[in-house]
Design a protein around this motif. Structure first.
Motif, PDB file in Angstrom:
ATOM      1  N   GLN A 179       0.805  -1.218   0.000  1.00 30.74           N
ATOM      2  CA  GLN A 179       0.000   0.000   0.000  1.00 30.74           C
ATOM      3  C   GLN A 179       0.842   1.274   0.000  1.00 30.74           C
ATOM      4  N   ASN A 180       1.932   1.261   0.738  1.00 33.36           N
ATOM      5  CA  ASN A 180       2.783   2.441   0.884  1.00 33.36           C
ATOM      6  C   ASN A 180       4.155   2.132   0.281  1.00 33.36           C
ATOM      7  N   ILE A 181       4.338   2.535  -0.945  1.00 29.15           N
ATOM      8  CA  ILE A 181       5.546   2.163  -1.688  1.00 29.15           C
ATOM      9  C   ILE A 181       6.482   3.368  -1.773  1.00 29.15           C
ATOM     10  N   ALA A 182       7.710   3.154  -1.341  1.00 25.89           N
ATOM     11  CA  ALA A 182       8.739   4.187  -1.441  1.00 25.89           C
ATOM     12  C   ALA A 182       9.617   3.909  -2.658  1.00 25.89           C
ATOM     13  N   CYS A 183      10.365   4.918  -3.058  1.00 27.07           N
ATOM     14  CA  CYS A 183      11.209   4.763  -4.242  1.00 27.07           C
ATOM     15  C   CYS A 183      12.467   5.606  -4.092  1.00 27.07           C
ATOM     16  N   ILE A 230      19.006   6.380   1.513  1.00 25.94           N
ATOM     17  CA  ILE A 230      18.259   5.428   2.345  1.00 25.94           C
ATOM     18  C   ILE A 230      18.138   5.951   3.773  1.00 25.94           C
ATOM     19  N   HIS A 231      19.213   6.588   4.268  1.00 22.73           N
ATOM     20  CA  HIS A 231      19.151   7.199   5.600  1.00 22.73           C
ATOM     21  C   HIS A 231      18.080   8.276   5.638  1.00 22.73           C
ATOM     22  N   GLN A 232      17.974   9.069   4.591  1.00 23.33           N
ATOM     23  CA  GLN A 232      16.947  10.112   4.517  1.00 23.33           C
ATOM     24  C   GLN A 232      15.558   9.498   4.561  1.00 23.33           C
ATOM     25  N   LEU A 233      15.375   8.406   3.857  1.00 20.77           N
ATOM     26  CA  LEU A 233      14.072   7.736   3.843  1.00 20.77           C
ATOM     27  C   LEU A 233      13.735   7.179   5.221  1.00 20.77           C
TER      28      LEU A 233
END
Length: 331
Positions: A179-183, A230-233
């Motif tokens: 449902q919640n997809i990051a990129c 990735i750290h920011q995410l």
């Protein structure tokens, strides 16, 4: 050291006949050719490549222009090109434009290849401006572009359907119920990254699952920049249950950092890469990815430049479409 005159004397032919035999230009009888070959073997004669180039006006060298030597993507491209050139008794000179900065500085590396009398040049150039590529193609020996689609030079540009690759990534993750997809994208100044991201975002929107713009982070394929993205995410505080990465290198870093943060893959977050390079199957867990035909694309481009440079008629295969490879990093 034996000379061409020594070969001619022993074979009882003229120097011009030996020269035509070596260059492949002009008629040499079978009997004369046999005597020349025997004389060369007896004298341990090795033709001077520079002299041969002068006589044929060809160096038998193809230049390869790369934006970087890092990463498996470029290694796969180089491997395919080198194999194709070897089949046709041609050689390779490499120019690495990493760190060059501006397009003008990058094109100086193209000049380096031209000054070395390359018969043709292959350019891996997803970030180069089309206007620069058109200008270069009009000014230099045969140029063929890899991983860049140039509409006005469609016969000389070889790429993959990255838009479809992005769509396939979205379809795979949605079909798994995420449902919640990051990129984390590649550098969006590059054509392939733009196309991949556009296909991904458009497919999510088409299926009424528009992506949260705050879950999209532009990255690059440098390890430290991968880590920073990735750290920011992870530091954003935003929940996500799947992560699509612009290439397998980013995905490999993501696997490591997620698991170091106590996040289970794929139970809590699924990770999907892109490219299907050699290490993807050996990651922990093995990496699901979008497979693209890197070596087929490079080989097809190499055959095109060989046809242009040497008047060959090599068959150029159609570059296959991307496909989803399911492994353990997604449910």
């Amino acid at each position: 050291m034996a000379t061409i005159k020594d070969v001619a004397k022993l074979a009882e032919v003229g120097v011009g006949t030996v020269s035509r035999s070596l260059s492949g230009n002009g008629g040499v009888s079978a009997k004369a050719q046999q005597r020349i070959s025997q004389a060369m073997l007896q004298l341990n004669y090795r033709p001077n490549s520079f002299a041969r180039a002068l006589s044929t006006q060809r160096s038998n060298i193809i230049g390869v222009w790369l934006p970087s030597l890092s990463g498996s993507f470029h290694q796969h491209i180089l491997h395919a090109i080198e194999l194709e050139l070897r089949r046709h008794d041609k050689h390779l000179i490499l120019a690495n434009a990493e760190g060059a900065g501006s397009n003008e500085a990058c094109l100086q590396h193209l000049d380096y290849l031209i000054r070395r009398d390359c018969d043709g040049v292959l350019m891996v150039c997803p970030e180069m401006a089309v206007s620069d590529l058109l200008s270069a193609q009009a000014s230099y020996p045969p140029l063929v572009f890899i991983n860049h689609s140039v509409d006005l030079l469609s016969a000389e540009s070889f790429s993959v359907d990255h838009y479809l690759g992005g769509r396939l990534a979205a379809i795979a993750l949605l079909e798994q119920g995420h449902q919640n997809i990051a990129c984390i994208t590649g550098r969006l100044s590059a054509q392939d990254a733009q196309q991949r991201q556009q296909g991904f975002v458009n497919e999510l929107a088409r299926q009424d699952r528009p992506i949260n713009p705050r879950l999209v982070i532009e990255g690059s394929f440098d390890f430290e920049e991968c880590r920073a993205a990735i750290h920011q995410l992870l530091s954003s505080g935003l929940a996500f249950d799947a992560l699509f990465c612009g290439n397998d290198k980013v995905a490999l870093v993501a696997l490591s950092m997620l698991q170091s943060a106590g996040i289970k893959v794929p139970q809590q977050v699924a990770v999907l890469g892109y490219d299907n390079v050699d290490f993807a199957a050996y990651a922990s867990p093995p990496l699901s990815t979008i497979s693209i035909p890197i070596e087929q694309m490079a080989s097809a481009a190499c055959r095109r430049v060989l046809n242009m440079a040497y008047d060959l008629q090599l068959t150029i295969p159609k570059v296959e479409s991307p496909r989803f490879i399911a492994r353990a990093s997604t449910p």
